[in-house]
Design a protein around this motif. Structure first.
Motif, mmCIF file in Angstrom:
data_model
loop_
_atom_site.group_PDB
_atom_site.id
_atom_site.type_symbol
_atom_site.label_atom_id
_atom_site.label_comp_id
_atom_site.label_asym_id
_atom_site.label_seq_id
_atom_site.Cartn_x
_atom_site.Cartn_y
_atom_site.Cartn_z
ATOM 1 N N ASP A 95 0.836 -1.193 0.000
ATOM 2 C CA ASP A 95 0.000 0.000 0.000
ATOM 3 C C ASP A 95 0.870 1.242 0.000
ATOM 4 O O ASP A 95 1.639 1.486 0.928
ATOM 5 N N PRO A 101 -0.028 4.843 11.045
ATOM 6 C CA PRO A 101 0.338 3.531 11.603
ATOM 7 C C PRO A 101 -0.839 2.743 12.171
ATOM 8 O O PRO A 101 -0.865 1.519 12.073
ATOM 9 N N VAL A 104 -2.666 0.294 9.861
ATOM 10 C CA VAL A 104 -1.900 -0.766 9.209
ATOM 11 C C VAL A 104 -2.133 -2.134 9.849
ATOM 12 O O VAL A 104 -2.335 -3.133 9.153
ATOM 13 N N ALA A 108 -2.926 -5.683 7.924
ATOM 14 C CA ALA A 108 -1.868 -6.694 7.842
ATOM 15 C C ALA A 108 -2.321 -8.023 8.442
ATOM 16 O O ALA A 108 -2.044 -9.098 7.886
ATOM 17 N N ASP A 120 3.481 -1.594 4.195
ATOM 18 C CA ASP A 120 3.038 -0.202 4.101
ATOM 19 C C ASP A 120 4.202 0.582 3.519
ATOM 20 O O ASP A 120 5.320 0.526 4.021
ATOM 21 N N SER A 166 6.041 -3.574 10.441
ATOM 22 C CA SER A 166 4.786 -3.077 9.894
ATOM 23 C C SER A 166 4.348 -1.798 10.606
ATOM 24 O O SER A 166 4.338 -1.722 11.834
ATOM 25 N N GLY A 167 3.998 -0.782 9.828
ATOM 26 C CA GLY A 167 3.589 0.509 10.361
ATOM 27 C C GLY A 167 4.689 1.548 10.382
ATOM 28 O O GLY A 167 4.410 2.746 10.486
ATOM 29 N N GLN A 170 4.617 4.189 7.569
ATOM 30 C CA GLN A 170 3.616 5.222 7.830
ATOM 31 C C GLN A 170 4.113 6.223 8.873
ATOM 32 O O GLN A 170 3.873 7.435 8.760
#
Length: 292
Positions: A95, A101, A104, A108, A120, A166-167, A170
């Motif tokens: 994405d 964050p 996300v 996920a 992300d 992850s995150g 962002q």
């Protein structure tokens, strides 16, 4: 080359899909509104335009999304008829939108349950960076998925960074948006001071842009401010959304962000709301309104 889907052919997405196709990738692209200029740009670059999300993603190994706000991303990925229904196990969803964050993790997790990986990867550089393939791409997620997708990122950008789990992409992007919005406040106020002193604002761009005050915003947006060119490279409405995400993420008062947010919202509401579709350099119009 990996089979790739690209969903969201707006001001930036059309150019990004085209650059992937020019880079040799087999790109099937889709946009909710089929008659937008970005669709033609992607097609002319070599992407095949799909009629549905299913048609675009069913065989794809990597699926890129570049849409507006959190609800748009959730709808395209997890909604009825979305990516999660039709992507094959082992695919990677990337994405490229800015959603903050907090949005996300549930995306996920939902994809992980279907054996689909998620990155992300918000972007910076505006329409110029998208067109020229010089975007900065900030990526959060598993390192192996990042390495798999890195060649695709390099077809769209020049500054590619894996920011962490992850995150994280962002999180870095929201920091970027604080810097962009507050730098633009300085650009607009410098333009106003130049005008008050009878100095050509273009001279400020040319001279100050080579010294300690130099920045991407001054060199690229300062010139547009001086020319009264408010065509969008990155729209006011998107920056207002991003500053909302900043304030939600930090949950404290930031006077600089509050000022930039107020100025952008003044322009957003001009022209019966059409000011929202202008580029962020149109912030200067908020100052003009205060003078009237």
């Amino acid at each position: 080359m990996m089979k790739t889907a690209f969903l969201g052919l707006g001001v930036m997405g059309g150019h990004m899909a085209a650059n992937l196709a020019r880079g040799g990738y087999d790109v099937r692209a889709w946009n909710r509104t089929p008659d937008r200029p970005g669709v033609a740009i992607a097609r002319e670059g070599g992407a095949e335009i799909a009629n549905s999300i299913r048609d675009a993603v069913a065989e794809a190994e990597v699926i890129c999304t570049c849409v507006g706000d959190v609800p748009d991303v959730e709808e395209v990925i997890l909604g009825p008829g979305g990516i999660a229904e039709f992507a094959k196990p082992g695919a990677i969803v990337v994405d490229l939108s800015t959603i903050g964050p907090a949005a996300v993790a549930p995306i996920a997790e939902a994809l992980k349950s279907r054996k689909i990986q998620f990155l992300d990867a918000p972007i910076s550089g505006g329409d110029v960076g998208a067109k020229n393939g010089t975007l900065t791409i900030m990526v959060g997620g598993e390192a192996d998925a990042f390495e798999t997708c890195k060649p695709l990122f390099e077809a769209m950008g020049k500054n590619i960074r894996h920011c962490g789990p992850s995150g994280s992409g962002q999180g870095v992007k929201l920091c970027n948006q604080i810097l962009c919005s507050l730098t633009l406040v300085g650009v607009c106020e410098a333009m106003l001071l130049a005008e008050r002193q009878g100095i050509d604002p273009q001279l400020v761009v040319e001279v100050c842009g080579t010294g300690a005050a130099g920045s991407w915003a001054l060199s690229n947006l300062g010139e547009k401010v001086a020319d009264g060119d408010f065509a969008p490279g990155f729209m006011i409405r998107h920056m207002v959304k991003d500053l909302r995400l900043v304030q939600e993420a930090l949950s404290r008062y930031l006077p600089g962000v509050e000022l930039a947010d107020r100025l952008f919202k003044v322009v957003r509401d001009l022209d019966g709301g059409d000011g929202a579709m202008q580029g962020t350099q149109a912030m200067i119009r908020a100052y003009r309104e205060e003078e009237n």
